[in-house]
Motif scaffolding. Structure first.
Motif, PDB file in Angstrom:
ATOM      1  N   TYR A 243       0.903  -1.245   0.088  1.00  0.00           N
ATOM      2  CA  TYR A 243       0.187  -0.204   0.047  1.00  0.00           C
ATOM      3  C   TYR A 243       0.969   1.480  -0.052  1.00  0.00           C
ATOM      4  N   ILE A 244       0.271   2.454  -0.511  1.00  0.00           N
ATOM      5  CA  ILE A 244       0.895   3.687  -0.269  1.00  0.00           C
ATOM      6  C   ILE A 244      -0.174   4.691   0.131  1.00  0.00           C
ATOM      7  N   THR A 245       0.206   5.510   1.085  1.00  0.00           N
ATOM      8  CA  THR A 245      -0.725   6.536   1.553  1.00  0.00           C
ATOM      9  C   THR A 245      -0.630   7.887   0.815  1.00  0.00           C
ATOM     10  N   THR A 246      -1.588   8.617   0.375  1.00  0.00           N
ATOM     11  CA  THR A 246      -1.742   9.647  -0.226  1.00  0.00           C
ATOM     12  C   THR A 246      -2.750  10.720   0.141  1.00  0.00           C
ATOM     13  N   ARG A 247      -3.133  11.662  -0.536  1.00  0.00           N
ATOM     14  CA  ARG A 247      -4.173  12.325  -0.391  1.00  0.00           C
ATOM     15  C   ARG A 247      -5.013  12.831  -1.647  1.00  0.00           C
ATOM     16  N   MET A 248      -6.206  12.942  -1.512  1.00  0.00           N
ATOM     17  CA  MET A 248      -7.027  13.786  -2.659  1.00  0.00           C
ATOM     18  C   MET A 248      -7.883  14.557  -2.087  1.00  0.00           C
ATOM     19  N   ALA A 249      -7.783  15.825  -2.639  1.00  0.00           N
ATOM     20  CA  ALA A 249      -8.340  16.976  -1.921  1.00  0.00           C
ATOM     21  C   ALA A 249      -7.888  17.137  -0.479  1.00  0.00           C
ATOM     22  N   ARG A 250      -9.223  16.954   0.524  1.00  0.00           N
ATOM     23  CA  ARG A 250      -8.847  16.773   1.636  1.00  0.00           C
ATOM     24  C   ARG A 250      -8.893  15.571   2.330  1.00  0.00           C
ATOM     25  N   GLU A 251      -9.187  14.412   1.748  1.00  0.00           N
ATOM     26  CA  GLU A 251      -9.097  13.256   2.005  1.00  0.00           C
ATOM     27  C   GLU A 251      -7.956  12.408   1.996  1.00  0.00           C
ATOM     28  N   PRO A 252      -7.671  12.013   3.327  1.00  0.00           N
ATOM     29  CA  PRO A 252      -6.235  10.717   3.349  1.00  0.00           C
ATOM     30  C   PRO A 252      -6.658   9.575   2.695  1.00  0.00           C
ATOM     31  N   VAL A 253      -6.080   9.210   1.691  1.00  0.00           N
ATOM     32  CA  VAL A 253      -6.465   7.898   1.082  1.00  0.00           C
ATOM     33  C   VAL A 253      -5.236   6.957   1.290  1.00  0.00           C
ATOM     34  N   ILE A 254      -5.510   5.538   1.053  1.00  0.00           N
ATOM     35  CA  ILE A 254      -4.563   4.501   0.841  1.00  0.00           C
ATOM     36  C   ILE A 254      -4.899   3.724  -0.257  1.00  0.00           C
ATOM     37  N   LEU A 255      -3.917   3.624  -1.162  1.00  0.00           N
ATOM     38  CA  LEU A 255      -4.253   2.853  -2.277  1.00  0.00           C
ATOM     39  C   LEU A 255      -3.356   1.421  -2.156  1.00  0.00           C
ATOM     40  N   THR A 256      -4.151   0.549  -2.080  1.00  0.00           N
ATOM     41  CA  THR A 256      -3.713  -1.158  -1.660  1.00  0.00           C
ATOM     42  C   THR A 256      -3.853  -2.014  -2.937  1.00  0.00           C
ATOM     43  N   ARG A 257      -2.966  -3.013  -2.939  1.00  0.00           N
ATOM     44  CA  ARG A 257      -2.983  -4.138  -3.856  1.00  0.00           C
ATOM     45  C   ARG A 257      -3.801  -5.167  -3.105  1.00  0.00           C
ATOM     46  N   HIS A 258      -5.112  -5.289  -3.310  1.00  0.00           N
ATOM     47  CA  HIS A 258      -5.832  -6.447  -2.723  1.00  0.00           C
ATOM     48  C   HIS A 258      -5.418  -7.813  -2.989  1.00  0.00           C
ATOM     49  N   HIS A 259      -5.696  -8.772  -2.044  1.00  0.00           N
ATOM     50  CA  HIS A 259      -4.960 -10.255  -2.149  1.00  0.00           C
ATOM     51  C   HIS A 259      -5.770 -10.865  -3.514  1.00  0.00           C
ATOM     52  N   ASP A 260      -6.977 -10.273  -4.251  1.00  0.00           N
ATOM     53  CA  ASP A 260      -7.375 -10.734  -5.451  1.00  0.00           C
ATOM     54  C   ASP A 260      -6.642  -9.977  -6.698  1.00  0.00           C
ATOM     55  N   GLY A 261      -5.788  -9.228  -6.297  1.00  0.00           N
ATOM     56  CA  GLY A 261      -4.941  -8.489  -7.364  1.00  0.00           C
ATOM     57  C   GLY A 261      -5.557  -7.161  -7.789  1.00  0.00           C
ATOM     58  N   SER A 262      -6.606  -6.819  -7.183  1.00  0.00           N
ATOM     59  CA  SER A 262      -7.111  -5.586  -7.403  1.00  0.00           C
ATOM     60  C   SER A 262      -6.675  -4.239  -6.875  1.00  0.00           C
ATOM     61  N   LEU A 263      -6.695  -3.131  -7.640  1.00  0.00           N
ATOM     62  CA  LEU A 263      -6.167  -2.094  -7.003  1.00  0.00           C
ATOM     63  C   LEU A 263      -7.462  -1.540  -6.145  1.00  0.00           C
ATOM     64  N   GLN A 264      -7.144  -0.954  -5.033  1.00  0.00           N
ATOM     65  CA  GLN A 264      -8.466  -0.318  -4.179  1.00  0.00           C
ATOM     66  C   GLN A 264      -7.966   0.834  -3.654  1.00  0.00           C
ATOM     67  N   VAL A 265      -8.632   1.926  -3.652  1.00  0.00           N
ATOM     68  CA  VAL A 265      -8.590   3.152  -3.128  1.00  0.00           C
ATOM     69  C   VAL A 265      -9.380   3.511  -2.127  1.00  0.00           C
ATOM     70  N   LEU A 266      -9.039   3.513  -0.666  1.00  0.00           N
ATOM     71  CA  LEU A 266      -9.784   3.724   0.338  1.00  0.00           C
ATOM     72  C   LEU A 266      -9.542   4.877   1.248  1.00  0.00           C
ATOM     73  N   ILE A 267     -10.567   5.535   1.732  1.00  0.00           N
ATOM     74  CA  ILE A 267     -10.535   6.605   2.563  1.00  0.00           C
ATOM     75  C   ILE A 267      -9.677   6.252   4.028  1.00  0.00           C
ATOM     76  N   ASN A 268      -8.365   6.939   4.100  1.00  0.00           N
ATOM     77  CA  ASN A 268      -7.567   6.218   5.259  1.00  0.00           C
ATOM     78  C   ASN A 268      -7.972   7.003   6.681  1.00  0.00           C
ATOM     79  N   ARG A 269      -9.396   6.524   6.930  1.00  0.00           N
ATOM     80  CA  ARG A 269      -9.999   6.881   8.157  1.00  0.00           C
ATOM     81  C   ARG A 269     -11.122   5.699   8.727  1.00  0.00           C
TER      82      ARG A 269
END
Ligand code: FES
Ligand code: FE2
Length: 445
Positions: free
Chosen positions: A56-82
């Motif tokens: 995973y990496i952590t970053t932000r979009m506008a005011r939102e802290p987000v996490i970009l992860t590689r899930h175990h099924d291979g998919s990319l997920q962008v989650l609000i880091n909260r």
């Protein structure tokens, strides 16, 4: 209209000028976070940063802290880091690998796709625990999409898809990736970070600005000119000081050189500066055995004719509005993070062309040190001038900032680009603000 009239931000942008408050009014900045950064496709990073399950990496979009992860099924997920319990940041590190995300506060456990997996001492929620937990997975960013490994996301559920949003500027990403002998790139090494006390737009404007080097960079040009041409005569000079020297000297090119280069812009505020540095002028390795080895590896994959085409593309900075500027030819990319109306931080990533000799990557880092490193002679000039611009732009008089250079000569070209009348046309600023106006005119759905 002295200060901004938030009632209609579209009034702040005219054909050949913009109101100073777009750089200095905190209320405008808040609206930008909602309407512009809250809606546009923003580059988060590259798939190589999350190559393996759990990365995973952590970053932000506008005011939102987000996490970009590689899930175990291979998919990319962008989650609000909260955390969905009482709101703590789940991931604090810039990057890592985790089988699950565990909240540091009360230990709630989430899968890398955001599903809530475990709540310690859940019986405390009583017999309705399962009903309470349903729907308490991490919030997901509604749209995620990649282009040639570059991962973008949008906080808006609707809008143009990524390919439509990028339009012809996608060709700059093609230029970067096509250069790799193995047909792939990766973000490699660490990150250069620099912050400045100025608005986020200043850096995106500066990167396509061919008028500023002769004044802003005068001191580094003079310093570079004072260094002997013959490497053997340079005290303590390293072999690869050649690249920074050429870059710094190039900034002192006479006015006709800047006028003759190309500036192109497309819808949504994107643009690039082309025909700036030819390899012959800048890449020290041009006649170097390392470059010859690189060329032969590239030719082995794509054939000699295609290699000539790929290496013949000459792009300096490309800007994908509103959060990225990159150099396809020089293998580095900057993500712009607005923090406040007068505070911005820029992250710079170095890129490795897979299959290229390792020295190419070292050259990238050397070049990046000069252009983006915190001890750079060039970057520090720009940062100083951004801060002076910000201080000036805070003044209420005069109200307008002029963006008229070359305005009568913009030329439509086939393929969706418009070209500036000359290399120093302010076309790209006008296009950035046309996009700004479009985003800012209405609230997101
Ligand atoms: S805030 Fe995350 S578990 Fe309580
Ligand atoms: Fe500069």
């Amino acid at each position: 209209m002295r200060n901004s009239t938030i009632a209609n931000p579209a009034d702040l942008v005219r054909e050949d000028r913009v109101h100073h408050s777009v750089y200095s009014d905190p209320a405008i900045f808040e609206l930008e976070m909602e309407r512009l950064f809250g809606r546009a496709w923003l580059l988060l990073g590259h798939e190589s940063q999350v190559a393996n399950p759990g990365d995973y990496i952590t970053t932000r979009m506008a005011r939102e802290p987000v996490i970009l992860t590689r899930h175990h099924d291979g998919s990319l997920q962008v989650l609000i880091n909260r955390c969905t319990h009482r709101g703590a940041l789940l991931a604090h590190e810039a990057r890592g690998n985790a089988r699950q995300l565990v909240c540091p506060y009360h230990g709630w456990v989430f899968d890398t796709n955001g599903t809530l997996r475990n709540v310690p001492v859940a019986q405390g929620y009583g017999k309705d625990a399962q009903a309470t937990f349903a729907g308490l997975g991490l919030a997901k960013v509604p749209r995620v999409s990649s282009y040639r490994g570059f991962v973008f996301a949008s906080l808006a559920a609707t809008g143009p898809d990524l390919v439509e949003f990028l339009g012809p500027i996608a060709s700059s990403f093609d230029d970067m990736v096509d250069r790799a002998p193995d047909g792939e790139i990766e973000f490699a090494g660490g990150v250069f970070k620099h912050a400045y006390n100025g608005n986020w737009k200043l850096v995106l404007e500066n990167h396509l600005d061919g008028i500023h080097p002769n004044s802003v960079h005068a001191s580094s040009v003079d310093a570079a000119r004072a260094v002997p041409d013959d490497p053997a005569a340079r005290p303590g000079a390293e072999r690869y000081a050649e690249i920074p020297l050429r870059q710094m000297r190039q900034n002192g090119a006479p006015e006709p050189v800047w006028e003759a280069l190309g500036i192109w812009s497309s819808e949504w505020g994107h643009g690039y500066m082309g025909d700036y540095h030819s390899d012959a002028r800048l890449v020290a390795a041009m006649n170097h055995p390392v470059f010859a080895e690189y060329r032969s590896r590239l030719e082995a994959r794509v054939g000699p004719a295609e290699a000539v085409r790929i290496l013949g593309v000459s792009r300096f900075n490309s800007v994908v509005y509103p959060n990225v500027s990159f150099m396809s030819q020089y293998r580095q990319l900057r993500i712009v993070h607005p923090l406040a109306v007068d505070r911005t931080v820029v992250y710079t990533y170095n890129i490795r062309l897979k299959g290229a000799p390792e020295q190419m990557y070292r050259d990238t880092v050397a070049f990046s040190n000069v252009v983006n490193g915190t001890a750079s002679w060039v970057l520090t000039d720009d940062l100083e001038v951004y801060e002076r611009a910000q201080r000036g732009l805070a003044a209420a008089t005069p109200e307008w900032v002029v963006t008229a250079r070359g305005a009568s000569g913009d030329v439509e070209e086939p393929g969706g680009f418009r070209r500036g009348a000359t290399g120093t046309s302010e076309l790209y600023i006008r296009r950035q603000f046309q996009a700004w106006r479009k985003y800012m005119a209405e609230a997101p759905a």
